[in-house]
Design a protein around this motif. Structure first.
Motif, PDB file in Angstrom:
ATOM      1  N   SER A  12      -6.366  10.886   3.521  1.00 33.34           N
ATOM      2  CA  SER A  12      -6.648   9.594   2.902  1.00 33.34           C
ATOM      3  C   SER A  12      -5.589   8.561   3.271  1.00 33.34           C
ATOM      4  N   ILE A  13      -4.321   8.965   3.270  1.00 34.95           N
ATOM      5  CA  ILE A  13      -3.249   8.038   3.662  1.00 34.95           C
ATOM      6  C   ILE A  13      -3.380   7.710   5.142  1.00 34.95           C
ATOM      7  N   THR A  79       8.102   8.578   3.490  1.00 35.22           N
ATOM      8  CA  THR A  79       8.670   9.607   2.635  1.00 35.22           C
ATOM      9  C   THR A  79       8.215   9.430   1.198  1.00 35.22           C
ATOM     10  N   ALA A  80       8.102  10.546   0.481  1.00 31.65           N
ATOM     11  CA  ALA A  80       7.743  10.491  -0.927  1.00 31.65           C
ATOM     12  C   ALA A  80       8.923   9.971  -1.740  1.00 31.65           C
ATOM     13  N   ARG A  81       8.627   9.317  -2.847  1.00 33.35           N
ATOM     14  CA  ARG A  81       9.665   8.751  -3.690  1.00 33.35           C
ATOM     15  C   ARG A  81      10.614   9.851  -4.177  1.00 33.35           C
ATOM     16  N   GLY A  82      11.911   9.598  -4.039  1.00 34.93           N
ATOM     17  CA  GLY A  82      12.908  10.523  -4.552  1.00 34.93           C
ATOM     18  C   GLY A  82      13.410  11.545  -3.564  1.00 34.93           C
ATOM     19  N   ASP A  83      12.871  11.541  -2.341  1.00 36.58           N
ATOM     20  CA  ASP A  83      13.331  12.504  -1.333  1.00 36.58           C
ATOM     21  C   ASP A  83      14.612  12.002  -0.659  1.00 36.58           C
ATOM     22  N   ASP A  84      15.669  11.810  -1.460  1.00 38.89           N
ATOM     23  CA  ASP A  84      16.886  11.197  -0.933  1.00 38.89           C
ATOM     24  C   ASP A  84      17.525  12.029   0.170  1.00 38.89           C
ATOM     25  N   PHE A  85      17.575  13.338  -0.019  1.00 37.52           N
ATOM     26  CA  PHE A  85      18.197  14.192   0.995  1.00 37.52           C
ATOM     27  C   PHE A  85      17.441  14.101   2.309  1.00 37.52           C
ATOM     28  N   PRO A 102       3.807   5.823  -2.413  1.00 38.88           N
ATOM     29  CA  PRO A 102       2.742   5.034  -1.769  1.00 38.88           C
ATOM     30  C   PRO A 102       3.212   3.599  -1.517  1.00 38.88           C
ATOM     31  N   ALA A 103       2.712   3.016  -0.446  1.00 40.78           N
ATOM     32  CA  ALA A 103       3.086   1.640  -0.093  1.00 40.78           C
ATOM     33  C   ALA A 103       1.839   0.882   0.325  1.00 40.78           C
ATOM     34  N   THR A 105      -0.571  -1.624   2.359  1.00 41.33           N
ATOM     35  CA  THR A 105      -0.683  -1.874   3.793  1.00 41.33           C
ATOM     36  C   THR A 105       0.130  -3.098   4.193  1.00 41.33           C
ATOM     37  N   GLU A 106       0.197  -4.109   3.330  1.00 35.82           N
ATOM     38  CA  GLU A 106       0.966  -5.321   3.653  1.00 35.82           C
ATOM     39  C   GLU A 106       2.444  -5.003   3.839  1.00 35.82           C
ATOM     40  N   ILE A 107       2.971  -4.084   3.014  1.00 31.83           N
ATOM     41  CA  ILE A 107       4.383  -3.697   3.141  1.00 31.83           C
ATOM     42  C   ILE A 107       4.602  -2.940   4.444  1.00 31.83           C
ATOM     43  N   ILE A 108       3.703  -2.010   4.754  1.00 28.98           N
ATOM     44  CA  ILE A 108       3.833  -1.243   5.990  1.00 28.98           C
ATOM     45  C   ILE A 108       3.751  -2.167   7.202  1.00 28.98           C
ATOM     46  N   GLU A 109       2.796  -3.094   7.182  1.00 26.76           N
ATOM     47  CA  GLU A 109       2.640  -4.028   8.294  1.00 26.76           C
ATOM     48  C   GLU A 109       3.887  -4.893   8.466  1.00 26.76           C
ATOM     49  N   ALA A 110       4.453  -5.385   7.362  1.00 27.87           N
ATOM     50  CA  ALA A 110       5.654  -6.216   7.450  1.00 27.87           C
ATOM     51  C   ALA A 110       6.815  -5.434   8.042  1.00 27.87           C
ATOM     52  N   ARG A 111       6.955  -4.174   7.636  1.00 27.07           N
ATOM     53  CA  ARG A 111       8.052  -3.348   8.153  1.00 27.07           C
ATOM     54  C   ARG A 111       7.826  -3.013   9.617  1.00 27.07           C
TER      55      ARG A 111
END
Length: 226
Positions: A12-13, A79-85, A102-103, A105-111
């Protein structure tokens, strides 16, 4: 159309991100495993890789390291939230940036656009500058050490060009995030620190204290003095 390779095991992602990027003009190829993604890297020749860290089989960090053995293509980790290591390990493996899922599409496109713009400009200064053993060619966007060209990833090259354009000036991590990564908010300073460590590994003499990329404790980084 910029070519983007998406390596993500969640269908789905994968389908949602690929569709969103295609609608914004990108040519996208998608893979569900690390093995498939590595095969597409050689066949598709992407201009950017979106790479999920939690992949079955060969995980994202291993894929990142394998890509870095032969290519300097920009890599953004998903990465999933909190996977700091895992974030730190991924950055050390050679990733240029990361996005927490989750992010939108606008955020992914900007990055994606920010990373694709990261090929450095010469900052208004042409010709080759010599800093000790380093020769920095701002017009050709190359750096050589003792006559041998260094394989610098886009973020590493832009960071070095930015610091060396103002020797002895101290830049905070936030200033570098805004200038090199184009993050205008209070972003994660680990992007800067990981890039500095990778850059030092390539330009510094390991038997000495850092000569080119120096830490100013409590403030940030500076270039020189030599």
């Amino acid at each position: 159309m910029p070519r983007v390779l998406l390596i993500e095991d969640d269908p789905s992602i994968r389908e949602g991100v690929a569709l969103g990027l295609r609608r914004r003009g990108h040519e996208v190829r998608a893979a569900g495993t690390g093995e498939e993604g590595l095969a597409l890297t050689g066949a598709f020749h992407p201009e950017l890789v979106l790479l999920d860290l939690m992949l079955p089989g060969i995980n994202g960090v291993q894929v990142c390291r394998r890509i870095r053995e032969t290519s300097l293509v920009p890599i953004i980790m998903l990465t999933a939230r909190g996977d700091d290591f895992d974030i730190v390990v991924g950055l050390e493996a050679g990733a240029d940036d990361y996005i927490v899922k989750p992010a939108r599409t606008e955020i992914i496109e900007a990055r994606v656009r920010a990373v694709l713009r990261r090929r450095p400009d010469p900052l208004g200064r042409l010709g080759t500058e010599h800093h000790g053993e380093l020769a920095v060619d701002r017009a050709g966007l190359t750096v050589a050490k003792n006559g041998e060209r260094l394989p610098l990833a886009p973020s590493e090259l832009k960071l070095l060009l930015h610091l060396s354009a103002a020797p002895e000036q101290v830049f905070s991590r936030q200033q570098l995030l805004e200038s090199v990564w184009e993050h205008s908010y209070h972003a994660d300073a680990r992007l800067v620190d990981a890039c500095v460590r990778r850059l030092r590994h390539k330009v510094e003499d390991p038997a000495r204290s850092p000569r080119y990329i120096q830490t100013v404790r409590g403030f940030g980084y500076r270039f020189g003095p030599l």
